[in-house]
Design a protein around this motif. Structure first.
Motif, mmCIF file in Angstrom:
data_model
loop_
_atom_site.group_PDB
_atom_site.id
_atom_site.type_symbol
_atom_site.label_atom_id
_atom_site.label_comp_id
_atom_site.label_asym_id
_atom_site.label_seq_id
_atom_site.Cartn_x
_atom_site.Cartn_y
_atom_site.Cartn_z
ATOM 1 N N MET A 1 5.067 0.366 -11.790
ATOM 2 C CA MET A 1 6.053 1.107 -10.986
ATOM 3 C C MET A 1 5.881 0.504 -9.621
ATOM 4 O O MET A 1 4.515 0.376 -9.114
ATOM 5 C CB MET A 1 6.111 2.486 -11.071
ATOM 6 C CG MET A 1 6.403 2.934 -12.341
ATOM 7 S SD MET A 1 6.269 4.758 -12.501
ATOM 8 C CE MET A 1 7.483 5.362 -11.185
ATOM 9 N N ARG A 4 5.760 3.843 -3.652
ATOM 10 C CA ARG A 4 6.952 4.492 -2.907
ATOM 11 C C ARG A 4 6.383 4.812 -1.498
ATOM 12 O O ARG A 4 5.322 5.474 -1.541
ATOM 13 C CB ARG A 4 7.612 5.339 -3.632
ATOM 14 C CG ARG A 4 8.708 6.413 -2.973
ATOM 15 C CD ARG A 4 9.119 7.477 -3.548
ATOM 16 N NE ARG A 4 9.794 7.277 -4.777
ATOM 17 C CZ ARG A 4 10.031 8.390 -5.639
ATOM 18 N NH1 ARG A 4 9.774 9.616 -5.392
ATOM 19 N NH2 ARG A 4 10.782 8.160 -6.847
ATOM 20 N N GLU A 28 9.406 0.544 -2.453
ATOM 21 C CA GLU A 28 10.328 1.538 -2.471
ATOM 22 C C GLU A 28 10.408 2.387 -1.356
ATOM 23 O O GLU A 28 9.284 2.919 -1.097
ATOM 24 C CB GLU A 28 10.569 2.211 -3.827
ATOM 25 C CG GLU A 28 11.634 3.155 -3.741
ATOM 26 C CD GLU A 28 11.604 4.051 -5.116
ATOM 27 O OE1 GLU A 28 12.599 4.978 -4.994
ATOM 28 O OE2 GLU A 28 10.790 3.638 -6.104
ATOM 29 N N ARG A 153 1.293 10.614 -18.195
ATOM 30 C CA ARG A 153 2.322 10.200 -16.859
ATOM 31 C C ARG A 153 2.748 11.646 -16.243
ATOM 32 O O ARG A 153 2.625 11.856 -15.275
ATOM 33 C CB ARG A 153 3.148 9.348 -17.116
ATOM 34 C CG ARG A 153 2.902 7.944 -17.304
ATOM 35 C CD ARG A 153 4.025 6.915 -17.385
ATOM 36 N NE ARG A 153 4.914 7.270 -18.444
ATOM 37 C CZ ARG A 153 5.099 6.509 -19.450
ATOM 38 N NH1 ARG A 153 4.169 5.666 -19.837
ATOM 39 N NH2 ARG A 153 5.851 6.845 -20.414
ATOM 40 N N HIS A 157 1.201 13.477 -12.758
ATOM 41 C CA HIS A 157 2.340 13.476 -11.571
ATOM 42 C C HIS A 157 2.000 15.047 -11.234
ATOM 43 O O HIS A 157 2.129 15.208 -10.024
ATOM 44 C CB HIS A 157 3.508 13.398 -11.976
ATOM 45 C CG HIS A 157 4.562 13.011 -10.868
ATOM 46 N ND1 HIS A 157 4.599 12.224 -9.901
ATOM 47 C CD2 HIS A 157 5.640 13.898 -10.591
ATOM 48 C CE1 HIS A 157 5.433 12.415 -8.975
ATOM 49 N NE2 HIS A 157 6.027 13.356 -9.392
ATOM 50 N N GLU A 170 12.953 14.657 -11.341
ATOM 51 C CA GLU A 170 12.074 13.768 -10.701
ATOM 52 C C GLU A 170 10.752 13.510 -11.843
ATOM 53 O O GLU A 170 10.225 12.369 -12.126
ATOM 54 C CB GLU A 170 11.250 14.307 -9.545
ATOM 55 C CG GLU A 170 10.050 13.391 -9.152
ATOM 56 C CD GLU A 170 9.336 13.867 -7.863
ATOM 57 O OE1 GLU A 170 8.310 13.586 -7.544
ATOM 58 O OE2 GLU A 170 10.016 14.921 -7.034
ATOM 59 N N ALA A 173 12.184 10.853 -14.232
ATOM 60 C CA ALA A 173 12.171 9.568 -13.638
ATOM 61 C C ALA A 173 10.725 8.866 -13.392
ATOM 62 O O ALA A 173 10.442 7.893 -13.691
ATOM 63 C CB ALA A 173 12.648 9.595 -12.017
ATOM 64 N N VAL A 174 9.620 9.795 -13.302
ATOM 65 C CA VAL A 174 8.306 9.362 -13.308
ATOM 66 C C VAL A 174 7.841 8.942 -14.646
ATOM 67 O O VAL A 174 7.236 7.995 -14.758
ATOM 68 C CB VAL A 174 7.503 10.250 -12.363
ATOM 69 C CG1 VAL A 174 5.908 9.846 -12.512
ATOM 70 C CG2 VAL A 174 7.864 10.226 -10.859
ATOM 71 N N PRO A 177 10.901 6.715 -17.241
ATOM 72 C CA PRO A 177 12.130 5.943 -16.537
ATOM 73 C C PRO A 177 12.815 5.482 -16.918
ATOM 74 O O PRO A 177 14.192 5.163 -16.482
ATOM 75 C CB PRO A 177 10.972 4.807 -15.604
ATOM 76 C CG PRO A 177 9.978 4.502 -16.421
ATOM 77 C CD PRO A 177 9.581 5.940 -17.293
ATOM 78 N N ASP A 178 13.084 5.146 -18.546
ATOM 79 C CA ASP A 178 14.191 4.595 -19.240
ATOM 80 C C ASP A 178 15.191 5.749 -20.010
ATOM 81 O O ASP A 178 16.130 5.256 -20.489
ATOM 82 C CB ASP A 178 13.749 3.738 -20.184
ATOM 83 C CG ASP A 178 12.929 2.483 -19.601
ATOM 84 O OD1 ASP A 178 13.341 2.005 -18.584
ATOM 85 O OD2 ASP A 178 11.944 1.952 -20.253
ATOM 86 N N THR A 180 17.344 9.416 -19.744
ATOM 87 C CA THR A 180 18.206 9.946 -19.259
ATOM 88 C C THR A 180 18.422 11.396 -19.582
ATOM 89 O O THR A 180 19.112 12.312 -18.761
ATOM 90 C CB THR A 180 19.723 9.240 -19.553
ATOM 91 O OG1 THR A 180 20.176 9.274 -20.891
ATOM 92 C CG2 THR A 180 19.590 7.743 -18.956
ATOM 93 N N GLN A 182 17.157 14.937 -19.358
ATOM 94 C CA GLN A 182 15.840 15.896 -18.801
ATOM 95 C C GLN A 182 15.427 16.866 -20.056
ATOM 96 O O GLN A 182 14.234 17.393 -19.819
ATOM 97 C CB GLN A 182 16.557 16.516 -17.830
ATOM 98 C CG GLN A 182 16.989 15.744 -16.676
ATOM 99 C CD GLN A 182 17.309 16.774 -15.462
ATOM 100 O OE1 GLN A 182 17.015 17.885 -15.225
ATOM 101 N NE2 GLN A 182 18.176 16.069 -14.368
#
Length: 215
Positions: A1, A4, A28, A153, A157, A170, A173-174, A177-178, A180, A182
């Motif tokens: 990744m 950021r 990013e 992961r 986080h 969030e 996404a972390v 990442p692939d 959709t 939740q």
């Protein structure tokens, strides 16, 4: 990744140049121009490096950093400021910055300092305290309990900002990442609780999740 970066700079010309430069270096970048927005971004989103000006509208840069540190945000911070005498640098470092670079600055030096902050952060963050033990981010385990990549992961986080509440979007996404849906976050929270105990992650109703209390 990609790493950021939160760039906090109210000079639009300089900010535009820095955004372009950092983007070319494959960072990013999220850019804001005042202290209140910087504080909001720093508390609600995850970053790998903070670059903070001092003379900001609404809230001075060092005040932003002090408030972030008081809320448990440990993201490495570089102060980038026209205030560059020794007393200013000392104050910045004493109030929580890892590095301080005075304007005008050399672009190569700025990039090198950012890389150094990222390396230092990576070198000191392999082990993270979690309820009931320590998360080893290299072996992806807590004690003798092995975690899947997604579990590790997600827990990592949360553990990097133990006092912060994260929205599902969030975390999705972390950690995934692939994906959709939740609902995957809820599923993996269930998996982690089953392996490590129900207190490892707290549910904050209407918002999301945070790390459970580390005693």
């Amino acid at each position: 990744m990609r790493a950021r970066v939160l760039l906090v700079e109210d000079d639009s010309r300089l900010a535009g140049m820095l955004v372009g430069l950092l983007t070319e270096e494959d960072y990013e970048v999220v850019r804001v121009g005042d202290g209140q927005r910087a504080l909001h971004e720093g508390l609600t989103r995850s970053f790998d490096v903070l670059i903070l000006d001092r003379g900001l509208p609404a809230l001075e840069g060092l005040d932003v950093l002090t408030r972030l540190r008081s809320r448990g945000v440990r993201t490495p911070a570089l102060i980038l400021s026209a205030l560059g005498n020794p007393a200013d640098r000392i104050e910045g470092l004493d109030r929580g910055a890892e590095d301080y670079l005075a304007k005008p600055f050399d672009i190569g030096e700025l990039l090198a300092r950012i890389r150094a902050l990222l390396r230092r952060h990576e070198d000191t963050s392999a082990a993270l305290l979690v309820p009931g033990g320590t998360l080893d981010t290299v072996s992806r385990s807590v004690g003798r309990i092995a975690l899947s990549d997604g579990e590790a992961r997600l827990l990592e986080h949360l553990a990097r900002r133990p006092r912060q509440v994260f929205e599902r979007a969030e975390l999705l996404a972390v950690a995934f990442p692939d994906a959709t849906d939740q609902g995957m976050v809820d599923t993996y929270v269930h998996y982690l609780r089953r392996k490590l105990g129900r207190t490892v992650i707290d549910t904050v109703r209407g918002i999301g999740y945070r790390l459970g209390r580390v005693t």
